[in-house]
Write an enzyme that holds these catalytic residues in place. Sequence first.
Site, PDB file in Angstrom:
ATOM      1  N   ASP A   1       0.854  -1.187   0.000  1.00  6.81           N
ATOM      2  CA  ASP A   1       0.000   0.000   0.000  1.00  6.81           C
ATOM      3  C   ASP A   1       0.889   1.237   0.000  1.00  6.81           C
ATOM      4  OD1 ASP A   1      -2.116  -1.733   0.247  1.00  6.81           O
ATOM      5  OD2 ASP A   1      -2.552  -1.264   2.348  1.00  6.81           O
TER       6      ASP A   1
ATOM      7  N   GLY B   1     -12.048  -4.828   9.662  1.00  4.25           N
ATOM      8  CA  GLY B   1     -12.719  -5.987   9.060  1.00  4.25           C
ATOM      9  C   GLY B   1     -11.751  -7.155   8.886  1.00  4.25           C
ATOM     10  N   ASP B   2     -10.533  -6.871   8.421  1.00  8.10           N
ATOM     11  CA  ASP B   2      -9.541  -7.947   8.240  1.00  8.10           C
ATOM     12  C   ASP B   2      -9.149  -8.548   9.588  1.00  8.10           C
ATOM     13  OD1 ASP B   2      -9.502  -7.719   5.488  1.00  8.10           O
ATOM     14  OD2 ASP B   2      -7.834  -6.307   5.455  1.00  8.10           O
TER      15      ASP B   2
ATOM     16  N   GLY C   1     -21.072  -3.115  15.964  1.00  7.97           N
ATOM     17  CA  GLY C   1     -20.653  -4.433  16.423  1.00  7.97           C
ATOM     18  C   GLY C   1     -20.774  -5.490  15.342  1.00  7.97           C
TER      19      GLY C   1
ATOM     20  N   THR D   1     -20.386  -8.017   9.930  1.00  9.22           N
ATOM     21  CA  THR D   1     -19.729  -6.957  10.704  1.00  9.22           C
ATOM     22  C   THR D   1     -20.484  -5.659  10.447  1.00  9.22           C
ATOM     23  OG1 THR D   1     -18.124  -6.349   8.986  1.00  9.22           O
ATOM     24  CG2 THR D   1     -17.488  -8.115  10.490  1.00  9.22           C
TER      25      THR D   1
HETATM   26  P1  ADP Z   1     -15.265  -3.422   7.216  1.00  7.91           P
HETATM   27  O1  ADP Z   1     -14.102  -2.480   7.357  1.00  7.91           O
HETATM   28  O2  ADP Z   1     -14.910  -4.698   6.545  1.00  7.91           O
HETATM   29  O3  ADP Z   1     -16.519  -2.764   6.684  1.00  7.91           O
HETATM   30  P2  ADP Z   1     -16.388  -3.129   9.868  1.00  7.91           P
HETATM   31  O4  ADP Z   1     -16.277  -1.650   9.739  1.00  7.91           O
HETATM   32  O5  ADP Z   1     -17.761  -3.701   9.977  1.00  7.91           O
HETATM   33  O6  ADP Z   1     -15.602  -3.885   8.713  1.00  7.91           O
HETATM   34  O7  ADP Z   1     -15.535  -3.536  11.161  1.00  7.91           O
HETATM   35  C1  ADP Z   1     -15.269  -4.868  11.516  1.00  7.91           C
HETATM   36  C2  ADP Z   1     -15.451  -5.042  13.001  1.00  7.91           C
HETATM   37  O8  ADP Z   1     -14.550  -4.178  13.710  1.00  7.91           O
HETATM   38  C3  ADP Z   1     -16.838  -4.676  13.510  1.00  7.91           C
HETATM   39  O9  ADP Z   1     -17.725  -5.766  13.397  1.00  7.91           O
HETATM   40  C4  ADP Z   1     -16.542  -4.332  14.964  1.00  7.91           C
HETATM   41  O10 ADP Z   1     -16.393  -5.524  15.714  1.00  7.91           O
HETATM   42  C5  ADP Z   1     -15.173  -3.646  14.869  1.00  7.91           C
HETATM   43  N1  ADP Z   1     -15.353  -2.195  14.698  1.00  7.91           N
HETATM   44  C6  ADP Z   1     -15.368  -1.479  13.550  1.00  7.91           C
HETATM   45  N2  ADP Z   1     -15.579  -0.150  13.789  1.00  7.91           N
HETATM   46  C7  ADP Z   1     -15.699  -0.040  15.136  1.00  7.91           C
HETATM   47  C8  ADP Z   1     -15.911   1.053  16.038  1.00  7.91           C
HETATM   48  N3  ADP Z   1     -16.073   2.308  15.569  1.00  7.91           N
HETATM   49  N4  ADP Z   1     -15.969   0.804  17.368  1.00  7.91           N
HETATM   50  C9  ADP Z   1     -15.810  -0.458  17.851  1.00  7.91           C
HETATM   51  N5  ADP Z   1     -15.611  -1.529  17.062  1.00  7.91           N
HETATM   52  C10 ADP Z   1     -15.548  -1.340  15.722  1.00  7.91           C
END
Ligand code: ADP
Length: 297
Positions: free
Chosen positions: A12, A243-244, A217, A212
């Site tokens: 990256d 997410g990863d 949560g 996710t």
């Molecule tokens: P992606 O980046 O793949 O869209 P998410 O944003 O849903 O994934 O984030 C993955 C996981 O990380 C969530 O299910 C949660 O457990 C945690 N997470 C993401 N953002 C937050 C946040 N602002 N506060 C607390 N936990 C978070």
Amino acid sequence: MTVLIVGSLNTDILVRVRRAPLPGETVLGDDAQVQPGGKGANQAVAAARAGAAVAFCGAIGRDTFAPVPRGALSAAGVDLEDLRELDAPSGIALITIADDGENSITVASGANARLAPEHLPAEFTGVSHLLMQQEIPPDTVLAAAVRAKAAGAQVMLNAAPARQLTDELWPLLDTLIVNEHELAQLAGVPEGQEESAARSLLSRGVGAVFVTLGARGSLVVTANEVLKQPAHKVDVLDTTGAGDTFCGVLAAWLSGGAALPEALQAANVAGALACTKLGAQAAMPTRGEIEAALSAL
Ligand code: ADP
């Protein structure tokens, strides 16, 4: 038992700019940052930090970028015996981060797009869980799932970036992990109906659907139950890699014999911990940090 990741690895290149360039325009940014990335490599590092034995199968070139993701995987203790060196450029992602927080990303897949079924390990012996994403060709994902099933391993797919799955793949999936957007796209419904959308995917043959939900949560839906985890409360600095981290830690916990509720909770906490530091791989928590956060709940 080993977690085998079949997926992408990138370098990256990040540049902060005041605003993203318009078509045909040049903007000047400050110092570039070079970081290891790619969803496959990120999830491998997350699983290894979370204490799993991890093997990685992917494709890389022989150019100046190759050492960046390779070195990071190696430093995390990931087995790279099945990392293939091809006569192709290594994958890179050009990321422009504007002052308003908007990111523009251009990915040059390079060797990742040439990872073919013939590059997969001949044997899946000792693999308890196969974890894949969608930054490699669909026929390679399908071939790996078929081989893993034949070897008695659990098959996990993080359907990111979103693309429709081939009909043959659905019944081979024990676990599907999606965010809200990927879920809506796969289920063909508007966002905001997570439980019913996830249930509709179960009918295509997948065993468990993890969703996710960012700051809301996460949840898991199986034929028998719906389990929800509110987000673990943290001071959020940068959500890159959350997410990863969720996917890698989920695989680590499941391969260690955890039941779904326990694995969901660990992945949910780990995703939040990844939001407390800058970057993707650099922000991923260790097993000790995840366990400390879990015991403080
Ligand atoms: P992606 O980046 O793949 O869209 P998410 O944003 O849903 O994934 O984030 C993955 C996981 O990380 C969530 O299910 C949660 O457990 C945690 N997470 C993401 N953002 C937050 C946040 N602002 N506060 C607390 N936990 C978070």
